[in-house]
Design a protein around this motif. Sequence first.
Motif, short mmCIF file in Angstrom:
data_model
loop_
_atom_site.label_atom_id
_atom_site.label_comp_id
_atom_site.label_asym_id
_atom_site.label_seq_id
_atom_site.Cartn_x
_atom_site.Cartn_y
_atom_site.Cartn_z
N PRO A 3 -71.54 73.86 -33.36
CA PRO A 3 -72.01 73.59 -31.99
C PRO A 3 -71.29 74.46 -30.97
N SER A 4 -72.00 74.79 -29.91
CA SER A 4 -71.55 75.83 -28.98
C SER A 4 -70.17 75.56 -28.36
N TYR A 5 -69.86 74.29 -28.08
CA TYR A 5 -68.57 73.99 -27.44
C TYR A 5 -67.39 74.29 -28.35
N LEU A 6 -67.66 74.51 -29.66
CA LEU A 6 -66.58 74.81 -30.61
C LEU A 6 -66.45 76.31 -30.89
N HIS A 7 -67.35 77.11 -30.34
CA HIS A 7 -67.34 78.54 -30.67
C HIS A 7 -65.99 79.19 -30.38
N HIS A 8 -65.47 78.92 -29.19
CA HIS A 8 -64.23 79.59 -28.79
C HIS A 8 -63.06 79.18 -29.69
N LEU A 19 -70.52 85.61 -34.79
CA LEU A 19 -70.49 84.37 -34.01
C LEU A 19 -71.88 84.10 -33.45
N GLU A 20 -72.37 82.89 -33.67
CA GLU A 20 -73.68 82.54 -33.12
C GLU A 20 -73.65 82.55 -31.59
N LYS A 21 -74.83 82.71 -31.01
CA LYS A 21 -74.95 82.58 -29.56
C LYS A 21 -74.88 81.11 -29.18
N PRO A 22 -74.52 80.72 -27.98
CA PRO A 22 -73.92 81.56 -26.97
C PRO A 22 -72.51 81.93 -27.39
N MET A 23 -72.11 83.17 -27.04
CA MET A 23 -70.78 83.61 -27.47
C MET A 23 -69.73 82.56 -27.08
N GLY A 24 -69.83 82.04 -25.87
CA GLY A 24 -68.93 80.98 -25.41
C GLY A 24 -69.65 80.19 -24.33
N VAL A 25 -69.03 79.14 -23.85
CA VAL A 25 -69.68 78.38 -22.77
C VAL A 25 -69.07 78.72 -21.41
N SER A 26 -68.10 79.64 -21.39
CA SER A 26 -67.58 80.13 -20.11
C SER A 26 -67.22 81.61 -20.30
N LEU A 27 -67.09 82.31 -19.18
CA LEU A 27 -66.73 83.74 -19.30
C LEU A 27 -65.28 83.90 -19.71
N GLY A 28 -64.44 82.94 -19.32
CA GLY A 28 -63.04 82.98 -19.75
C GLY A 28 -62.96 82.96 -21.28
N GLU A 29 -63.78 82.13 -21.91
CA GLU A 29 -63.80 82.06 -23.37
C GLU A 29 -64.23 83.43 -23.95
N TRP A 68 -75.22 66.72 -30.32
CA TRP A 68 -74.45 67.58 -29.40
C TRP A 68 -75.35 68.37 -28.44
N ARG A 69 -76.58 68.70 -28.88
CA ARG A 69 -77.43 69.55 -28.04
C ARG A 69 -77.95 68.79 -26.82
N TYR A 70 -77.90 67.44 -26.86
CA TYR A 70 -78.38 66.63 -25.73
C TYR A 70 -77.20 66.05 -24.95
N ASP A 71 -76.01 66.59 -25.18
CA ASP A 71 -74.81 66.16 -24.44
C ASP A 71 -74.31 67.38 -23.66
N ILE A 72 -74.45 67.31 -22.34
CA ILE A 72 -74.17 68.47 -21.49
C ILE A 72 -72.73 68.98 -21.66
N HIS A 73 -71.80 68.07 -22.02
CA HIS A 73 -70.41 68.50 -22.19
C HIS A 73 -70.20 69.30 -23.46
N ARG A 74 -71.11 69.17 -24.40
CA ARG A 74 -70.96 69.91 -25.66
C ARG A 74 -71.91 71.10 -25.76
N VAL A 75 -73.07 71.00 -25.11
CA VAL A 75 -74.04 72.11 -25.23
C VAL A 75 -73.76 73.20 -24.19
N HIS A 83 -81.59 62.01 -17.07
CA HIS A 83 -80.83 63.17 -17.53
C HIS A 83 -81.28 64.46 -16.82
N PRO A 84 -81.07 64.51 -15.51
CA PRO A 84 -81.53 65.70 -14.77
C PRO A 84 -80.81 66.97 -15.22
N GLU A 85 -79.68 66.81 -15.89
CA GLU A 85 -78.91 67.99 -16.32
C GLU A 85 -79.52 68.68 -17.54
N LEU A 86 -80.40 67.99 -18.26
CA LEU A 86 -81.03 68.58 -19.44
C LEU A 86 -82.41 69.11 -19.02
#
Length: 346
Positions: free
Chosen positions: A76-81, A96-106, A167-174, A213-216
């Motif tokens: 899952p994407s939140y674990l990529h970094h 590494l699968e996309k997204p490379m990371g979930v932030s540019l710092g990562e 995880w894909r429907y949890d904004i903190h992990r996706v 869930h307006p964030e999804l």
Amino acid sequence: MDDNKVAYGLIGFGAWGKHHADAIAKADNAKLVAIAARSDASAAAAREMYPDAFVTTDYRELLSRGEVTVVDVVVPSYLHHEVATAVLSAGKHLLLEKPMGVSLGECDSMIDLAKERDRLLCVGHELRLSSMWGKAKEMIEDGFIGTPQYCLVELSRNPYRQGADGWRYDIHRVGNWILEEPIHFFDLARWYLASAGEPKSVYATANSRQPDHPELQDNFSAIMHLDGGAYAVVTQTLSAFEHHQTAKITGTKGALWASWSGAMDRTRHPTFSLRAFDGNEVTTIPIEKPTGELFELEDQIVRVADAIQNGTALHCTAEDGRWSVAMCLAATESIRIGAAAEIDRR
Ligand SMILES: NC(=O)C1=CN([C@@H]2O[C@H](COP(=O)(O)OP(=O)(O)OC[C@H]3O[C@@H](n4cnc5c(N)ncnc54)[C@H](OP(=O)(O)O)[C@@H]3O)[C@@H](O)[C@H]2O)C=CC1
Ligand SMILES: O=C1CO[C@H](CO)[C@@H](O)[C@@H]1O
């Protein structure tokens, strides 16, 4: 001879990770020597399907194995970094699968680490390897449409899969849903318009079908401007049916129209076509090799192994992966502020 094959370790044995395993096992220049899953159930499935591979529920154990040359990360994407950092620190090459990371710092820290350790870091934007999306790129590079000025990438599809533990429907992990699928289209648009300039700013809008869930955000549309005046439209709806993707690229001389349809993203029986207009006549460009993410994934595994063995170029570098995250995060910011947002260039 198996000894001449590049030894892959795979971390993540979920819906997409299983396809990675299959692609590695099929490749002429690669072999699957180790798999790390999280749960006992996934580890048991991996053992049953790949009895010759070392299987563990602790990915660090996989990284300590000397025979592993390259590690394919499909978690899952939140674990990529976290996982990618451990892979590079262990001195392994990385797919590494996309997204490379979930932030540019990562993304930046992974780019720096790969350089420091002199390891390859390839990001899984496999559409670049497609016989059809790739043919469009080749024709643009050959000047068929003149100077590219406009690119539309559009998708209508059925809803995303939940993913392990949802995880894909949890904004903190996706991270967010722009980083899930539109990220491929930002990457394509930037690739197609490369000769016209670099991405500069994005204006985006989005909405959700779920009031709680307006964030999804199921519907997403963005206009991305490049230096020099070219622009791209990236637009997607997850509220539709099947999987239908289109790209239209126009330039000062001509136009291309590529389209792909399947019952779902992972079909081996899609329909697709590439039509081209040179300013005078419209032709259909023959595409002999089937295209679709399952086919491109197979080519990606071979391509990375070839880069390791022979120093050939990667189809998608860490810098490309960072760009696609940067475009998505600018789109996210644009939705938040209701105005265009600048794209962060490293
Ligand atoms: N390029 C492309 O076209 C595509 C890219 N992707 C990307 O691939 C990634 C995975 O997606 P997908 O397969 O659909 O997700 P899934 O949820 O189906 O699979 C994720 C897997 O990761 C495993 N996992 C979680 N934590 C760990 C850990 N610490 N060690 C080892 N394994 C772990 C889970 O294990 P368990 O089963 O035990 O819970 C699960 O099997 C995502 O980043 C996604 O964005 C996905 C689809 C297509
Ligand atoms: O290409 C893709 C297909 O859909 C998935 C979501 O269900 C995405 O994660 C992925 O990037």
